[in-house]
Scaffold this motif. Structure first.
Motif, PDB file in Angstrom:
ATOM      1  N   VAL A  47      42.309  50.555  48.968  1.00 38.39           N
ATOM      2  CA  VAL A  47      42.662  49.279  48.340  1.00 38.39           C
ATOM      3  C   VAL A  47      43.770  48.671  49.184  1.00 38.39           C
ATOM      4  O   VAL A  47      44.882  49.197  49.230  1.00 38.39           O
ATOM      5  CB  VAL A  47      43.135  49.473  46.883  1.00 38.39           C
ATOM      6  N   PRO A  48      43.464  47.583  49.911  1.00 32.99           N
ATOM      7  CA  PRO A  48      44.499  46.949  50.737  1.00 32.99           C
ATOM      8  C   PRO A  48      45.529  46.221  49.882  1.00 32.99           C
ATOM      9  O   PRO A  48      45.194  45.643  48.850  1.00 32.99           O
ATOM     10  CB  PRO A  48      43.711  45.984  51.613  1.00 32.99           C
ATOM     11  N   LYS A  49      46.784  46.314  50.313  1.00 32.59           N
ATOM     12  CA  LYS A  49      47.863  45.559  49.659  1.00 32.59           C
ATOM     13  C   LYS A  49      48.031  44.245  50.396  1.00 32.59           C
ATOM     14  O   LYS A  49      47.990  44.247  51.616  1.00 32.59           O
ATOM     15  CB  LYS A  49      49.183  46.340  49.733  1.00 32.59           C
ATOM     16  N   PRO A  50      48.275  43.164  49.738  1.00 37.17           N
ATOM     17  CA  PRO A  50      48.238  42.993  48.289  1.00 37.17           C
ATOM     18  C   PRO A  50      46.794  43.022  47.792  1.00 37.17           C
ATOM     19  O   PRO A  50      45.862  42.741  48.536  1.00 37.17           O
ATOM     20  CB  PRO A  50      48.864  41.625  48.066  1.00 37.17           C
ATOM     21  N   PHE A  51      46.608  43.354  46.519  1.00 36.29           N
ATOM     22  CA  PHE A  51      45.268  43.432  45.953  1.00 36.29           C
ATOM     23  C   PHE A  51      45.216  42.671  44.631  1.00 36.29           C
ATOM     24  O   PHE A  51      46.234  42.403  44.016  1.00 36.29           O
ATOM     25  CB  PHE A  51      44.846  44.894  45.732  1.00 36.29           C
ATOM     26  N   HIS A  52      43.997  42.341  44.233  1.00 33.35           N
ATOM     27  CA  HIS A  52      43.772  41.733  42.926  1.00 33.35           C
ATOM     28  C   HIS A  52      43.566  42.868  41.935  1.00 33.35           C
ATOM     29  O   HIS A  52      42.940  43.880  42.262  1.00 33.35           O
ATOM     30  CB  HIS A  52      42.544  40.822  42.949  1.00 33.35           C
ATOM     31  N   LEU A  53      44.072  42.721  40.733  1.00 32.23           N
ATOM     32  CA  LEU A  53      43.950  43.787  39.737  1.00 32.23           C
ATOM     33  C   LEU A  53      42.506  44.178  39.490  1.00 32.23           C
ATOM     34  O   LEU A  53      42.197  45.356  39.327  1.00 32.23           O
ATOM     35  CB  LEU A  53      44.619  43.372  38.432  1.00 32.23           C
ATOM     36  N   GLU A  54      41.611  43.225  39.465  1.00 35.93           N
ATOM     37  CA  GLU A  54      40.202  43.544  39.222  1.00 35.93           C
ATOM     38  C   GLU A  54      39.645  44.427  40.342  1.00 35.93           C
ATOM     39  O   GLU A  54      38.816  45.296  40.093  1.00 35.93           O
ATOM     40  CB  GLU A  54      39.383  42.268  39.056  1.00 35.93           C
ATOM     41  N   GLN A  55      40.130  44.223  41.561  1.00 33.78           N
ATOM     42  CA  GLN A  55      39.707  45.063  42.689  1.00 33.78           C
ATOM     43  C   GLN A  55      40.129  46.513  42.448  1.00 33.78           C
ATOM     44  O   GLN A  55      39.350  47.443  42.631  1.00 33.78           O
ATOM     45  CB  GLN A  55      40.332  44.525  43.979  1.00 33.78           C
ATOM     46  N   LEU A  56      41.364  46.713  42.008  1.00 29.22           N
ATOM     47  CA  LEU A  56      41.854  48.055  41.707  1.00 29.22           C
ATOM     48  C   LEU A  56      41.048  48.671  40.561  1.00 29.22           C
ATOM     49  O   LEU A  56      40.595  49.820  40.657  1.00 29.22           O
ATOM     50  CB  LEU A  56      43.335  48.003  41.333  1.00 29.22           C
ATOM     51  N   LEU A  57      40.850  47.928  39.493  1.00 26.59           N
ATOM     52  CA  LEU A  57      40.113  48.446  38.344  1.00 26.59           C
ATOM     53  C   LEU A  57      38.672  48.792  38.706  1.00 26.59           C
ATOM     54  O   LEU A  57      38.134  49.797  38.238  1.00 26.59           O
ATOM     55  CB  LEU A  57      40.165  47.453  37.187  1.00 26.59           C
ATOM     56  N   ASP A  58      38.044  47.994  39.548  1.00 26.20           N
ATOM     57  CA  ASP A  58      36.675  48.280  39.980  1.00 26.20           C
ATOM     58  C   ASP A  58      36.597  49.626  40.710  1.00 26.20           C
ATOM     59  O   ASP A  58      35.679  50.417  40.472  1.00 26.20           O
ATOM     60  CB  ASP A  58      36.138  47.173  40.899  1.00 26.20           C
ATOM     61  N   VAL A  59      37.569  49.885  41.585  1.00 29.37           N
ATOM     62  CA  VAL A  59      37.585  51.148  42.333  1.00 29.37           C
ATOM     63  C   VAL A  59      37.814  52.318  41.380  1.00 29.37           C
ATOM     64  O   VAL A  59      37.125  53.339  41.451  1.00 29.37           O
ATOM     65  CB  VAL A  59      38.654  51.114  43.453  1.00 29.37           C
ATOM     66  N   VAL A  60      38.763  52.171  40.473  1.00 30.01           N
ATOM     67  CA  VAL A  60      39.049  53.246  39.513  1.00 30.01           C
ATOM     68  C   VAL A  60      37.829  53.498  38.633  1.00 30.01           C
ATOM     69  O   VAL A  60      37.429  54.644  38.430  1.00 30.01           O
ATOM     70  CB  VAL A  60      40.302  52.919  38.673  1.00 30.01           C
ATOM     71  N   ARG A  61      37.220  52.459  38.132  1.00 26.09           N
ATOM     72  CA  ARG A  61      36.029  52.616  37.280  1.00 26.09           C
ATOM     73  C   ARG A  61      34.899  53.309  38.022  1.00 26.09           C
ATOM     74  O   ARG A  61      34.172  54.120  37.455  1.00 26.09           O
ATOM     75  CB  ARG A  61      35.564  51.259  36.771  1.00 26.09           C
ATOM     76  N   ALA A  62      34.728  52.983  39.291  1.00 23.62           N
ATOM     77  CA  ALA A  62      33.651  53.578  40.079  1.00 23.62           C
ATOM     78  C   ALA A  62      33.890  55.062  40.370  1.00 23.62           C
ATOM     79  O   ALA A  62      32.939  55.831  40.473  1.00 23.62           O
ATOM     80  CB  ALA A  62      33.485  52.813  41.394  1.00 23.62           C
ATOM     81  N   LEU A  63      35.157  55.460  40.492  1.00 20.82           N
ATOM     82  CA  LEU A  63      35.464  56.830  40.911  1.00 20.82           C
ATOM     83  C   LEU A  63      35.903  57.755  39.784  1.00 20.82           C
ATOM     84  O   LEU A  63      35.951  58.968  39.972  1.00 20.82           O
ATOM     85  CB  LEU A  63      36.552  56.811  41.992  1.00 20.82           C
ATOM     86  N   ALA A  64      36.227  57.203  38.610  1.00 20.18           N
ATOM     87  CA  ALA A  64      36.648  58.051  37.494  1.00 20.18           C
ATOM     88  C   ALA A  64      35.475  58.947  37.094  1.00 20.18           C
ATOM     89  O   ALA A  64      34.326  58.519  37.125  1.00 20.18           O
ATOM     90  CB  ALA A  64      37.086  57.189  36.313  1.00 20.18           C
ATOM     91  N   PRO A  65      35.760  60.175  36.734  1.00 19.90           N
ATOM     92  CA  PRO A  65      34.684  61.084  36.348  1.00 19.90           C
ATOM     93  C   PRO A  65      33.850  60.504  35.205  1.00 19.90           C
ATOM     94  O   PRO A  65      34.409  59.989  34.233  1.00 19.90           O
ATOM     95  CB  PRO A  65      35.427  62.344  35.876  1.00 19.90           C
TER      96      PRO A  65
END
Length: 130
Positions: free
Chosen positions: A105-123
């Motif tokens: 996740v490159p800085k600066p980032f949009h919150l939705e970008q961070l949430l998308d990555v977390v949602r995709a990788l969370a067990p």
């Protein structure tokens, strides 16, 4: 510091020396249903990782004088199973390092970008609402 306990929700570890970035991530991840813990140093992260299972690690590449990439590599050698997402403000992160991470996740980032990555990788079994 642990956020709101949501039974069965994945536990995300944020490792960054920027307290405001940790707060921003923590609040938004908790609002999205995740449990969150934080570390400002590699040493603090190591203590949290030794204390119990972490489902996902959000890891800054540069944590003060510490090296987040080295922590990621150390975790890989120990076969720590949690996905690792690197935060980076550096445009010069090499392809090999990027390939070692489960996400970047490159800085600066949009919150939705961070949430998308977390949602995709969370067990899957522990994903909020799952």
């Amino acid at each position: 510091m642990t956020g709101t306990d949501v039974a069965g929700a994945p536990l995300v570890l944020i490792v960054d020396d920027d307290a405001s970035l940790r707060l921003l991530c923590r609040v938004n991840l908790e609002l999205d249903g995740y449990r969150v813990t934080e570390a400002a140093t590699v040493g603090a992260a190591e203590e949290l990782l030794a204390g119990g299972p972490i489902d996902l690690i959000l890891l800054d590449v540069h944590i003060g004088a510490d090296d987040g990439v080295e922590l990621m590599r150390s975790l890989r050698k120990r076969e720590h199973g949690a996905p690792v997402v690197l935060f980076t403000g550096s445009a010069r992160l090499d392809a090999a390092t990027t390939a070692e991470a489960d996400g970047v996740v490159p800085k600066p980032f949009h919150l939705e970008q961070l949430l998308d990555v977390v949602r995709a990788l969370a067990p899957q079994s522990a994903r909020p609402g799952g």
